[in-house]
Design a protein around this motif. Structure first.
Motif, PDB file in Angstrom:
ATOM      1  N   TYR A   1      60.769   3.268  79.534  1.00 16.80           N
ATOM      2  CA  TYR A   1      60.001   3.848  78.439  1.00 16.80           C
ATOM      3  C   TYR A   1      58.612   3.223  78.483  1.00 16.80           C
ATOM      4  O   TYR A   1      58.482   2.005  78.381  1.00 16.80           O
ATOM      5  CB  TYR A   1      60.661   3.547  77.098  1.00 16.80           C
ATOM      6  CG  TYR A   1      61.807   4.467  76.733  1.00 16.80           C
ATOM      7  CD1 TYR A   1      62.658   4.984  77.693  1.00 16.80           C
ATOM      8  CD2 TYR A   1      62.040   4.805  75.422  1.00 16.80           C
ATOM      9  CE1 TYR A   1      63.713   5.812  77.348  1.00 16.80           C
ATOM     10  CE2 TYR A   1      63.095   5.632  75.067  1.00 16.80           C
ATOM     11  CZ  TYR A   1      63.922   6.138  76.042  1.00 16.80           C
ATOM     12  OH  TYR A   1      64.948   6.957  75.686  1.00 16.80           O
TER      13      TYR A   1
ATOM     14  N   ASP B   1      53.517   5.891  71.393  1.00 15.27           N
ATOM     15  CA  ASP B   1      54.051   7.179  71.828  1.00 15.27           C
ATOM     16  C   ASP B   1      54.508   7.083  73.277  1.00 15.27           C
ATOM     17  O   ASP B   1      53.720   6.736  74.162  1.00 15.27           O
ATOM     18  CB  ASP B   1      52.989   8.274  71.712  1.00 15.27           C
ATOM     19  CG  ASP B   1      52.613   8.573  70.276  1.00 15.27           C
ATOM     20  OD1 ASP B   1      53.437   8.326  69.385  1.00 15.27           O
ATOM     21  OD2 ASP B   1      51.491   9.062  70.047  1.00 15.27           O
ATOM     22  N   GLU B   2      55.772   7.402  73.533  1.00 11.43           N
ATOM     23  CA  GLU B   2      56.315   7.339  74.885  1.00 11.43           C
ATOM     24  C   GLU B   2      55.739   8.500  75.690  1.00 11.43           C
ATOM     25  O   GLU B   2      55.672   9.631  75.199  1.00 11.43           O
ATOM     26  CB  GLU B   2      57.840   7.400  74.830  1.00 11.43           C
ATOM     27  CG  GLU B   2      58.532   6.742  76.000  1.00 11.43           C
ATOM     28  CD  GLU B   2      58.605   7.628  77.225  1.00 11.43           C
ATOM     29  OE1 GLU B   2      58.550   7.091  78.335  1.00 11.43           O
ATOM     30  OE2 GLU B   2      58.721   8.860  77.076  1.00 11.43           O
TER      31      GLU B   2
ATOM     32  N   TYR C   1      56.731  10.347  78.055  1.00  9.07           N
ATOM     33  CA  TYR C   1      57.596  11.497  78.327  1.00  9.07           C
ATOM     34  C   TYR C   1      58.254  12.031  77.055  1.00  9.07           C
ATOM     35  O   TYR C   1      59.276  12.714  77.115  1.00  9.07           O
ATOM     36  CB  TYR C   1      58.664  11.127  79.359  1.00  9.07           C
ATOM     37  CG  TYR C   1      58.073  10.797  80.711  1.00  9.07           C
ATOM     38  CD1 TYR C   1      57.476  11.788  81.496  1.00  9.07           C
ATOM     39  CD2 TYR C   1      58.075   9.496  81.190  1.00  9.07           C
ATOM     40  CE1 TYR C   1      56.907  11.481  82.724  1.00  9.07           C
ATOM     41  CE2 TYR C   1      57.516   9.182  82.418  1.00  9.07           C
ATOM     42  CZ  TYR C   1      56.929  10.175  83.170  1.00  9.07           C
ATOM     43  OH  TYR C   1      56.367   9.862  84.381  1.00  9.07           O
ATOM     44  N   ASP C   2      57.677  11.698  75.896  1.00 12.18           N
ATOM     45  CA  ASP C   2      58.129  12.221  74.598  1.00 12.18           C
ATOM     46  C   ASP C   2      59.586  11.883  74.258  1.00 12.18           C
ATOM     47  O   ASP C   2      60.292  12.663  73.630  1.00 12.18           O
ATOM     48  CB  ASP C   2      57.933  13.739  74.523  1.00 12.18           C
ATOM     49  CG  ASP C   2      56.471  14.127  74.565  1.00 12.18           C
ATOM     50  OD1 ASP C   2      55.622  13.295  74.203  1.00 12.18           O
ATOM     51  OD2 ASP C   2      56.169  15.271  74.954  1.00 12.18           O
ATOM     52  N   ARG C   3      60.024  10.683  74.626  1.00 10.70           N
ATOM     53  CA  ARG C   3      61.393  10.271  74.316  1.00 10.70           C
ATOM     54  C   ARG C   3      61.487   9.383  73.093  1.00 10.70           C
ATOM     55  O   ARG C   3      62.568   9.237  72.515  1.00 10.70           O
ATOM     56  CB  ARG C   3      62.009   9.552  75.522  1.00 10.70           C
ATOM     57  CG  ARG C   3      62.146  10.452  76.748  1.00 10.70           C
ATOM     58  CD  ARG C   3      62.670   9.690  77.931  1.00 10.70           C
ATOM     59  NE  ARG C   3      61.648   8.764  78.413  1.00 10.70           N
ATOM     60  CZ  ARG C   3      61.793   7.947  79.446  1.00 10.70           C
ATOM     61  NH1 ARG C   3      62.943   7.903  80.092  1.00 10.70           N
ATOM     62  NH2 ARG C   3      60.823   7.139  79.827  1.00 10.70           N
TER      63      ARG C   3
ATOM     64  N   PHE D   1      58.974   7.686  69.632  1.00  9.10           N
ATOM     65  CA  PHE D   1      57.705   7.588  68.909  1.00  9.10           C
ATOM     66  C   PHE D   1      57.867   6.569  67.791  1.00  9.10           C
ATOM     67  O   PHE D   1      58.656   6.775  66.866  1.00  9.10           O
ATOM     68  CB  PHE D   1      57.305   8.946  68.327  1.00  9.10           C
ATOM     69  CG  PHE D   1      57.345  10.050  69.346  1.00  9.10           C
ATOM     70  CD1 PHE D   1      56.339  10.176  70.284  1.00  9.10           C
ATOM     71  CD2 PHE D   1      58.401  10.940  69.374  1.00  9.10           C
ATOM     72  CE1 PHE D   1      56.380  11.179  71.227  1.00  9.10           C
ATOM     73  CE2 PHE D   1      58.451  11.958  70.313  1.00  9.10           C
ATOM     74  CZ  PHE D   1      57.439  12.072  71.245  1.00  9.10           C
TER      75      PHE D   1
ATOM     76  N   ARG E   1      58.207  11.939  66.224  1.00  8.09           N
ATOM     77  CA  ARG E   1      57.194  12.869  66.735  1.00  8.09           C
ATOM     78  C   ARG E   1      55.964  12.093  67.185  1.00  8.09           C
ATOM     79  O   ARG E   1      55.706  10.987  66.731  1.00  8.09           O
ATOM     80  CB  ARG E   1      56.814  13.893  65.684  1.00  8.09           C
ATOM     81  CG  ARG E   1      56.111  13.270  64.508  1.00  8.09           C
ATOM     82  CD  ARG E   1      55.595  14.305  63.544  1.00  8.09           C
ATOM     83  NE  ARG E   1      54.829  13.605  62.537  1.00  8.09           N
ATOM     84  CZ  ARG E   1      54.856  13.865  61.274  1.00  8.09           C
ATOM     85  NH1 ARG E   1      55.602  14.833  60.833  1.00  8.09           N
ATOM     86  NH2 ARG E   1      54.118  13.182  60.432  1.00  8.09           N
ATOM     87  N   ARG E   2      55.222  12.723  68.061  1.00 13.73           N
ATOM     88  CA  ARG E   2      53.995  12.135  68.601  1.00 13.73           C
ATOM     89  C   ARG E   2      52.966  11.989  67.487  1.00 13.73           C
ATOM     90  O   ARG E   2      52.890  12.796  66.580  1.00 13.73           O
ATOM     91  CB  ARG E   2      53.455  13.041  69.716  1.00 13.73           C
ATOM     92  CG  ARG E   2      52.245  12.494  70.418  1.00 13.73           C
ATOM     93  CD  ARG E   2      51.939  13.277  71.679  1.00 13.73           C
ATOM     94  NE  ARG E   2      52.948  13.058  72.708  1.00 13.73           N
ATOM     95  CZ  ARG E   2      53.023  11.986  73.483  1.00 13.73           C
ATOM     96  NH1 ARG E   2      52.149  11.019  73.342  1.00 13.73           N
ATOM     97  NH2 ARG E   2      53.958  11.886  74.391  1.00 13.73           N
TER      98      ARG E   2
END
Length: 193
Positions: free
Chosen positions: A8, A23-24, A26-28, A30, A56-57
């Motif tokens: 991550y 914020d990760e 690859y959106d995994r 937040f 969420r981002r």
């Protein structure tokens, strides 16, 4: 398709430990560190920080919107040189920060500390001991489980902050504890206590 074996890589949007989003890439995952509003914690002071798993981002309006979830952890730094308390929502555990994140030895400086995570394993934060990393978190076998890179102010950043917390895949379930303890370590390094 997301490769779940990738570490991550959480971009620290501001680089300020007292308030930022992670914020990760690859959106995994937040995460957010923020001060509570008086309605959330009426007795809180300017030394209280909350860690949220926001789901969420972050956006450019992040500071104008309060997180829509309950905090995953609360760091309540004490006044007059005390570290205060830490509280984790998932386990309901609350304890003094100095008891949770202890010096590694009697003669160790305050920037080398260890903690026993909720999984029962012991981890240790070290400051600038691994090349290119501001902070490294290692397990009892000295295996690096996470590290934090803070972009030097003189280096340019393009479309990113350049500040990254990396948590290796076998340890992502400890993300809240890793971020909480990193925040405490950065607080100590800032010379607050």
């Amino acid at each position: 398709m997301i490769n779940r074996t990738l570490p991550y890589c959480l971009e620290d949007r501001t680089g300020h430990y007292m308030g930022t989003d992670f914020d990760e890439i690859y959106d995994r995952l937040f995460l957010r560190i923020a001060r509570p509003s008086p309605s959330q914690v009426p007795h809180s002071s300017e030394t209280t920080l909350m860690i949220y798993n926001t789901g969420r981002r972050s956006s450019s309006h992040r500071l104008s919107r309060p997180p829509s979830r309950e905090p995953s952890a609360i760091l309540d730094f004490g006044l007059n040189g005390t570290l205060g308390t830490i509280w984790f929502a998932e386990s309901g555990v609350s304890m003094p920060i100095g008891q949770y994140l202890r010096k590694t030895s009697m003669f160790a400086g305050s920037l080398s500390r260890k903690f026993t995570a909720m999984n029962g394993e012991e981890y240790r934060w070290i400051h600038r001991a691994v090349k290119d990393y501001e902070w490294s978190c290692v397990d009892s076998r000295d295996y690096v489980v996470a590290h934090y890179h803070l972009k030097p102010p003189e280096k340019p950043a393009y479309n990113t902050s350049g500040n990254v917390l990396t948590i290796y895949e076998p340890f992502t379930h400890l993300s809240i504890e890793i971020l909480a303890t990193l925040t405490i370590m950065r607080h100590l390094a800032a010379g607050k206590y």
